[in-house]
Scaffold this active site. Structure first.
Site, PDB file in Angstrom:
ATOM      1  N   ASP A 140       0.865  -1.180   0.000  1.00  0.00           N
ATOM      2  CA  ASP A 140       0.000   0.000   0.000  1.00  0.00           C
ATOM      3  C   ASP A 140       0.898   1.225   0.000  1.00  0.00           C
ATOM      4  OD1 ASP A 140      -2.467  -1.346   0.061  1.00  0.00           O
ATOM      5  OD2 ASP A 140      -2.379  -1.555   2.236  1.00  0.00           O
ATOM      6  N   ASP A 162      -6.986  -1.439  -4.708  1.00  0.00           N
ATOM      7  CA  ASP A 162      -8.033  -0.986  -3.786  1.00  0.00           C
ATOM      8  C   ASP A 162      -8.898   0.089  -4.437  1.00  0.00           C
ATOM      9  OD1 ASP A 162      -6.907  -2.664  -1.856  1.00  0.00           O
ATOM     10  OD2 ASP A 162      -5.696  -1.053  -0.997  1.00  0.00           O
TER      11      ASP A 162
END
Length: 182
Positions: A140, A162
């Protein structure tokens, strides 16, 4: 009566498969570049403190919940992908196909990312192994600061996959709601 009324390629047309593939590639390439050029938990301010790029590793589920549960997370993601493929195939006329494509691209991108060991400075190595000074988990790196009235000051870091899932689900919710009202 057949469970699936349409052939696979009638529901997942080549253009849709191409979009899914493109989403996966974009996700994995951005993760690879972040691994090469960033150190964990060090950030680069893009738009001041509002938007930063920060390399983090999520070994859990959504928003980093249940950290250090990589195998259950991998299994849950795999089951979700199989369910989504079957559900979309069976309910081929439900929702916007582009929403489905984005959800699939994001799900596959994060699923594939869970199989790689990440080594900052050298990139990815295929394999699912215990953490031995290397990093296992979803990469991330998109890190936003939100107004102080929210429950946390910074939104949990996320990635392109995401974003695909979020945008795809938003499209599906709106299109299914519109279909329901007709």
């Amino acid at each position: 009566m057949k469970y699936f009324e349409k052939r696979f390629l009638d529901v997942y047309r080549p253009i849709y498969l191409g979009v899914i593939f493109l989403g996966i590639v974009l996700d994995l390439v951005t993760k690879f570049l972040v691994i090469l050029y960033f150190q964990p938990h060090r950030y680069l301010e893009v738009f001041g403190s509002f938007f930063r790029m920060t390399l983090t590793f999520n070994t859990g589920f959504v928003f980093g919940a249940f950290q250090d549960n990589a195998i259950p997370s991998l299994i849950a993601t795999g089951v979700a992908i199989v369910f989504l493929i079957g559900y979309r195939w069976k309910n081929h006329d439900l929702g916007n196909p582009w929403g489905w494509n984005l959800v699939m691209a994001g799900a596959f991108g994060n699923f594939l990312d869970k199989f790689f060991v990440k080594i900052p400075g050298t990139g990815f190595r295929f394999g699912f192994q215990p953490n031995m000074g290397e990093y296992i988990g979803v990469v991330d790196f998109l890190d936003f600061d939100w107004p102080d009235f929210l429950l946390f000051s910074r939104w949990p870091a996320f990635n392109v996959a995401d974003s695909c899932v979020t945008i795809g689900l938003t499209i599906l919710i709106f299109t299914m709601k519109l279909e329901e009202e007709k």
